[in-house]
Write a protein that holds these residues in place. Sequence first.
Motif, PDB file in Angstrom:
ATOM      1  N   UNK A  24       0.838  -1.204   0.000  1.00  0.00           N
ATOM      2  CA  UNK A  24       0.000   0.000   0.000  1.00  0.00           C
ATOM      3  C   UNK A  24       0.871   1.251   0.000  1.00  0.00           C
ATOM      4  N   UNK A  25       1.918   1.238   0.832  1.00  0.00           N
ATOM      5  CA  UNK A  25       2.812   2.386   0.887  1.00  0.00           C
ATOM      6  C   UNK A  25       3.536   2.599  -0.423  1.00  0.00           C
ATOM      7  N   UNK A  26       4.014   1.510  -1.041  1.00  0.00           N
ATOM      8  CA  UNK A  26       4.720   1.614  -2.315  1.00  0.00           C
ATOM      9  C   UNK A  26       3.797   2.166  -3.396  1.00  0.00           C
ATOM     10  N   UNK A  27       2.544   1.696  -3.413  1.00  0.00           N
ATOM     11  CA  UNK A  27       1.578   2.195  -4.393  1.00  0.00           C
ATOM     12  C   UNK A  27       1.293   3.676  -4.173  1.00  0.00           C
ATOM     13  N   UNK A  28       1.202   4.087  -2.910  1.00  0.00           N
ATOM     14  CA  UNK A  28       0.932   5.493  -2.597  1.00  0.00           C
ATOM     15  C   UNK A  28       2.077   6.381  -3.070  1.00  0.00           C
ATOM     16  N   UNK A  29       3.313   5.927  -2.883  1.00  0.00           N
ATOM     17  CA  UNK A  29       4.471   6.697  -3.342  1.00  0.00           C
ATOM     18  C   UNK A  29       4.433   6.841  -4.867  1.00  0.00           C
ATOM     19  N   UNK A  30       4.176   5.732  -5.554  1.00  0.00           N
ATOM     20  CA  UNK A  30       4.163   5.752  -7.023  1.00  0.00           C
ATOM     21  C   UNK A  30       3.068   6.661  -7.554  1.00  0.00           C
ATOM     22  N   UNK A  37      10.491   4.482  -5.984  1.00  0.00           N
ATOM     23  CA  UNK A  37       9.616   4.153  -4.862  1.00  0.00           C
ATOM     24  C   UNK A  37      10.418   4.022  -3.571  1.00  0.00           C
ATOM     25  N   UNK A  38      11.617   3.477  -3.703  1.00  0.00           N
ATOM     26  CA  UNK A  38      12.454   3.271  -2.524  1.00  0.00           C
ATOM     27  C   UNK A  38      13.569   4.314  -2.470  1.00  0.00           C
ATOM     28  N   UNK A  39      14.036   4.560  -1.253  1.00  0.00           N
ATOM     29  CA  UNK A  39      15.130   5.494  -1.018  1.00  0.00           C
ATOM     30  C   UNK A  39      16.207   4.763  -0.231  1.00  0.00           C
ATOM     31  N   UNK A  56      10.927   3.371   2.199  1.00  0.00           N
ATOM     32  CA  UNK A  56      10.055   3.909   1.164  1.00  0.00           C
ATOM     33  C   UNK A  56      10.354   5.404   1.056  1.00  0.00           C
ATOM     34  N   UNK A  57      10.363   5.925  -0.156  1.00  0.00           N
ATOM     35  CA  UNK A  57      10.709   7.331  -0.343  1.00  0.00           C
ATOM     36  C   UNK A  57       9.618   8.235   0.217  1.00  0.00           C
ATOM     37  N   UNK A  58      10.018   9.141   1.103  1.00  0.00           N
ATOM     38  CA  UNK A  58       9.065  10.069   1.717  1.00  0.00           C
ATOM     39  C   UNK A  58       9.321  11.509   1.289  1.00  0.00           C
ATOM     40  N   UNK A  59      10.392  11.732   0.520  1.00  0.00           N
ATOM     41  CA  UNK A  59      10.750  13.084   0.091  1.00  0.00           C
ATOM     42  C   UNK A  59      10.748  13.169  -1.433  1.00  0.00           C
ATOM     43  N   UNK A  60      10.901  14.372  -1.930  1.00  0.00           N
ATOM     44  CA  UNK A  60      11.006  14.547  -3.378  1.00  0.00           C
ATOM     45  C   UNK A  60      12.236  13.797  -3.875  1.00  0.00           C
ATOM     46  N   UNK A  94       3.421  14.919   0.552  1.00  0.00           N
ATOM     47  CA  UNK A  94       2.205  14.675   1.326  1.00  0.00           C
ATOM     48  C   UNK A  94       2.065  13.218   1.716  1.00  0.00           C
ATOM     49  N   UNK A  95       2.321  12.312   0.766  1.00  0.00           N
ATOM     50  CA  UNK A  95       2.292  10.881   1.071  1.00  0.00           C
ATOM     51  C   UNK A  95       3.386  10.536   2.074  1.00  0.00           C
ATOM     52  N   UNK A  96       4.537  11.200   1.923  1.00  0.00           N
ATOM     53  CA  UNK A  96       5.653  10.937   2.829  1.00  0.00           C
ATOM     54  C   UNK A  96       5.327  11.238   4.284  1.00  0.00           C
ATOM     55  N   UNK A  97       4.538  12.278   4.512  1.00  0.00           N
ATOM     56  CA  UNK A  97       4.162  12.604   5.894  1.00  0.00           C
ATOM     57  C   UNK A  97       3.337  11.477   6.509  1.00  0.00           C
ATOM     58  N   UNK A  98       2.437  10.916   5.716  1.00  0.00           N
ATOM     59  CA  UNK A  98       1.635   9.794   6.214  1.00  0.00           C
ATOM     60  C   UNK A  98       2.514   8.577   6.464  1.00  0.00           C
ATOM     61  N   UNK A  99       3.440   8.303   5.552  1.00  0.00           N
ATOM     62  CA  UNK A  99       4.328   7.154   5.719  1.00  0.00           C
ATOM     63  C   UNK A  99       5.182   7.296   6.971  1.00  0.00           C
TER      64      UNK A  99
END
Length: 199
Positions: A24-30, A37-39, A56-60, A94-99
């Motif tokens: 779910x997190x990977x899909x949200x990042x994509x 997707x990953x950092x 999982x990538x949470x930043x730009x 925005x997704x990164x904050x949730x992650x």
Amino acid sequence: MLRRFADVAGAAILLVLLSPFLLLGAAAVFIGSGRPIFFRHARVGKAGQLFYCWKLRTMVAEAESDLRRAPLLHRAYVENGFKLPNHTDPRITGVGRWLRRTYVDEIPQLFNVLAGSMALVGPRPIVAEELLHYGPDADVLLAAKPGIVGAWTSRGRERPDYPERARIELDYVRHRTPFRDVSILLRTVPVVLRGQDES
């Protein structure tokens, strides 16, 4: 050998249980910001060996270069223990904050555990510059594998900064036992369930 067996077994079980959240997190990042997707970030491991810590990538996507190009932001990063409070870091999506708030971004570190570069419990992985905070005791810190959770992270929202953080991590390495590791894991469960704040 017992510690390594526990790490591999625990990481494998957790990956199975948490795989829906990872997907779910990977899909949200994509969907939110595309690839990657990953950092991965270089950290110092046991005996000073460098390894890549996965999240999982949470930043730009250009977060690292953005930090180097912004002197004031980089200065705040260094002065705050080589991290920026979530609410002041403009690079977080925005997704990164949730992650980050749900700790879902850290699930990929279970692959680090399976690979042997990290443990389930240990000192938090640090960047090379942070070793300066440990002074002559840096070798003590490097005697243990970095952990996904540890004595410092189990304090939740009351995590102190350096030099108190260094004292906590060194005390863990000097006095670690299987019982203490289990205790830290149990204390971490409510921390994860409460979620991370924006500080």
